[in-house]
Scaffold this motif. Sequence first.
Motif, PDB file in Angstrom:
ATOM      1  N   CYS A 137      17.068  11.326 -12.569  1.00 54.33           N
ATOM      2  CA  CYS A 137      17.630  12.257 -13.542  1.00 54.33           C
ATOM      3  C   CYS A 137      16.509  13.194 -13.983  1.00 54.33           C
ATOM      4  CB  CYS A 137      18.188  11.505 -14.744  1.00 54.33           C
ATOM      5  SG  CYS A 137      16.941  10.522 -15.626  1.00 54.33           S
ATOM      6  N   TYR A 138      16.840  14.125 -14.866  1.00 58.86           N
ATOM      7  CA  TYR A 138      15.800  14.950 -15.461  1.00 58.86           C
ATOM      8  C   TYR A 138      14.850  13.997 -16.190  1.00 58.86           C
ATOM      9  CZ  TYR A 138      13.443  18.740 -17.805  1.00 58.86           C
ATOM     10  OH  TYR A 138      12.479  19.610 -18.244  1.00 58.86           O
ATOM     11  N   PRO A 139      13.543  14.125 -16.017  1.00 60.64           N
ATOM     12  CA  PRO A 139      12.601  13.148 -16.568  1.00 60.64           C
ATOM     13  C   PRO A 139      12.783  12.831 -18.059  1.00 60.64           C
ATOM     14  CG  PRO A 139      11.458  14.595 -15.066  1.00 60.64           C
ATOM     15  CD  PRO A 139      12.854  15.153 -15.216  1.00 60.64           C
ATOM     16  N   ALA A 140      13.213  13.804 -18.854  1.00 54.09           N
ATOM     17  CA  ALA A 140      13.405  13.545 -20.282  1.00 54.09           C
ATOM     18  C   ALA A 140      14.545  12.562 -20.550  1.00 54.09           C
ATOM     19  CB  ALA A 140      13.670  14.861 -21.028  1.00 54.09           C
ATOM     20  N   CYS A 141      15.412  12.348 -19.559  1.00 56.49           N
ATOM     21  CA  CYS A 141      16.516  11.383 -19.696  1.00 56.49           C
ATOM     22  C   CYS A 141      16.146  10.005 -19.148  1.00 56.49           C
ATOM     23  CB  CYS A 141      17.755  11.887 -18.961  1.00 56.49           C
ATOM     24  SG  CYS A 141      18.415  13.416 -19.601  1.00 56.49           S
ATOM     25  N   SER A 142      14.969   9.872 -18.562  1.00 58.29           N
ATOM     26  CA  SER A 142      14.603   8.607 -17.920  1.00 58.29           C
ATOM     27  C   SER A 142      14.669   7.402 -18.868  1.00 58.29           C
ATOM     28  CB  SER A 142      13.238   8.704 -17.251  1.00 58.29           C
ATOM     29  OG  SER A 142      12.215   8.969 -18.194  1.00 58.29           O
ATOM     30  N   PRO A 143      14.352   7.530 -20.177  1.00 59.87           N
ATOM     31  CA  PRO A 143      14.508   6.363 -21.047  1.00 59.87           C
ATOM     32  C   PRO A 143      15.948   5.853 -21.118  1.00 59.87           C
ATOM     33  CG  PRO A 143      13.083   7.975 -22.095  1.00 59.87           C
ATOM     34  CD  PRO A 143      13.688   8.643 -20.889  1.00 59.87           C
ATOM     35  N   LYS A 150      14.384   5.959 -11.080  1.00 64.43           N
ATOM     36  CA  LYS A 150      13.432   6.114  -9.976  1.00 64.43           C
ATOM     37  C   LYS A 150      12.880   7.531 -10.045  1.00 64.43           C
ATOM     38  CE  LYS A 150      12.714   5.676  -5.050  1.00 64.43           C
ATOM     39  NZ  LYS A 150      13.276   5.268  -3.766  1.00 64.43           N
ATOM     40  N   GLU A 151      11.575   7.640 -10.178  1.00 66.13           N
ATOM     41  CA  GLU A 151      10.923   8.948 -10.249  1.00 66.13           C
ATOM     42  C   GLU A 151      10.794   9.544  -8.849  1.00 66.13           C
ATOM     43  OE1 GLU A 151       6.806  11.008 -11.889  1.00 66.13           O
ATOM     44  OE2 GLU A 151       7.197   8.896 -12.301  1.00 66.13           O
ATOM     45  N   VAL A 152      11.236  10.784  -8.722  1.00 67.61           N
ATOM     46  CA  VAL A 152      11.088  11.533  -7.475  1.00 67.61           C
ATOM     47  C   VAL A 152      10.693  12.970  -7.836  1.00 67.61           C
ATOM     48  CG1 VAL A 152      12.743  10.122  -6.173  1.00 67.61           C
ATOM     49  CG2 VAL A 152      13.541  12.179  -7.349  1.00 67.61           C
ATOM     50  N   ALA A 153      10.314  13.740  -6.851  1.00 67.42           N
ATOM     51  CA  ALA A 153      10.005  15.158  -7.075  1.00 67.42           C
ATOM     52  C   ALA A 153      11.227  15.868  -7.653  1.00 67.42           C
ATOM     53  CB  ALA A 153       9.593  15.813  -5.758  1.00 67.42           C
ATOM     54  N   ILE A 154      11.004  16.976  -8.349  1.00 67.12           N
ATOM     55  CA  ILE A 154      12.085  17.705  -9.018  1.00 67.12           C
ATOM     56  C   ILE A 154      13.181  18.141  -8.049  1.00 67.12           C
ATOM     57  CG2 ILE A 154      11.079  20.025  -8.906  1.00 67.12           C
ATOM     58  CD1 ILE A 154      12.679  18.525 -12.051  1.00 67.12           C
ATOM     59  N   ILE A 164      24.583   9.033  -5.853  1.00 63.27           N
ATOM     60  CA  ILE A 164      23.714  10.062  -5.299  1.00 63.27           C
ATOM     61  C   ILE A 164      23.187  10.869  -6.475  1.00 63.27           C
ATOM     62  CG2 ILE A 164      23.615  12.061  -3.752  1.00 63.27           C
ATOM     63  CD1 ILE A 164      26.568  10.340  -3.000  1.00 63.27           C
ATOM     64  N   SER A 165      21.877  10.928  -6.656  1.00 68.57           N
ATOM     65  CA  SER A 165      21.336  11.589  -7.849  1.00 68.57           C
ATOM     66  C   SER A 165      20.125  12.449  -7.514  1.00 68.57           C
ATOM     67  CB  SER A 165      20.970  10.546  -8.915  1.00 68.57           C
ATOM     68  OG  SER A 165      20.054   9.593  -8.408  1.00 68.57           O
ATOM     69  N   SER A 166      19.908  13.431  -8.381  1.00 67.99           N
ATOM     70  CA  SER A 166      18.768  14.334  -8.247  1.00 67.99           C
ATOM     71  C   SER A 166      18.317  14.730  -9.649  1.00 67.99           C
ATOM     72  CB  SER A 166      19.160  15.574  -7.431  1.00 67.99           C
ATOM     73  OG  SER A 166      18.036  16.414  -7.221  1.00 67.99           O
ATOM     74  N   PRO A 167      17.014  15.035  -9.834  1.00 63.36           N
ATOM     75  CA  PRO A 167      16.511  15.349 -11.167  1.00 63.36           C
ATOM     76  C   PRO A 167      17.000  16.666 -11.763  1.00 63.36           C
ATOM     77  CG  PRO A 167      14.702  14.673  -9.752  1.00 63.36           C
ATOM     78  CD  PRO A 167      15.904  14.858  -8.884  1.00 63.36           C
TER      79      PRO A 167
END
Length: 190
Positions: A137-143, A150-154, A164-167
């Motif tokens: 997800c967008y990193p600010a939503c990771s909590p 799972k952290e991936v490139a933007i 199926i997800s993307s940041p």
Amino acid sequence: MSKKILILAGDYVEDYEIIGPYVVLSTVGYEVDVVCPDKKKGDTITTAIHDFEGAQTYSEKRGHNFAITLDFDAVKVSEYVGLVIPGGRAPEYIRLNKRVLEIVQEFDKDKKAIAAICHGAQVLTAAKVLGKRKCTCYPACSPDLGDNYKEVAIDGVVVDENLISSPAWPGLSKWMKAMLDYLEAKITLK
């Protein structure tokens, strides 16, 4: 089998993340329905354009008016092969709608494709469908995702079973390709 896709949206959905999937999926032959809680066919939602301009977070500008194609109350999950949940600010409040959560749960129960991008993952967590699966997800939503994140490139994508997800919108092409792969879509050019 049906060739219909459902997009769950709301006001201030991210512009690229609704228009991109709508165009891509329609272009390859899917009938795409866009719904919003408390809206009917022909009503519009306002989109937001988010950009990365060097600030600590994205900027936001008003986008377009996007037409709803089906009454929210008319959604029958059995008619669809996939679900798209775009990001923007819409997920933070559509996830409060009980029927939105039921729709997501019904898609997941049947292992139909669920594509969430950016803040769309907030709807997945509210629907309690992640289990042990990973998504991004967008990193600010990771909590919100906790151990499921799972952290991936933007511009990356994560596929875990039917999720199926993307940041964010820079990953639109990879995200849509992963959804089409899951749907086993056959694209032929003449």
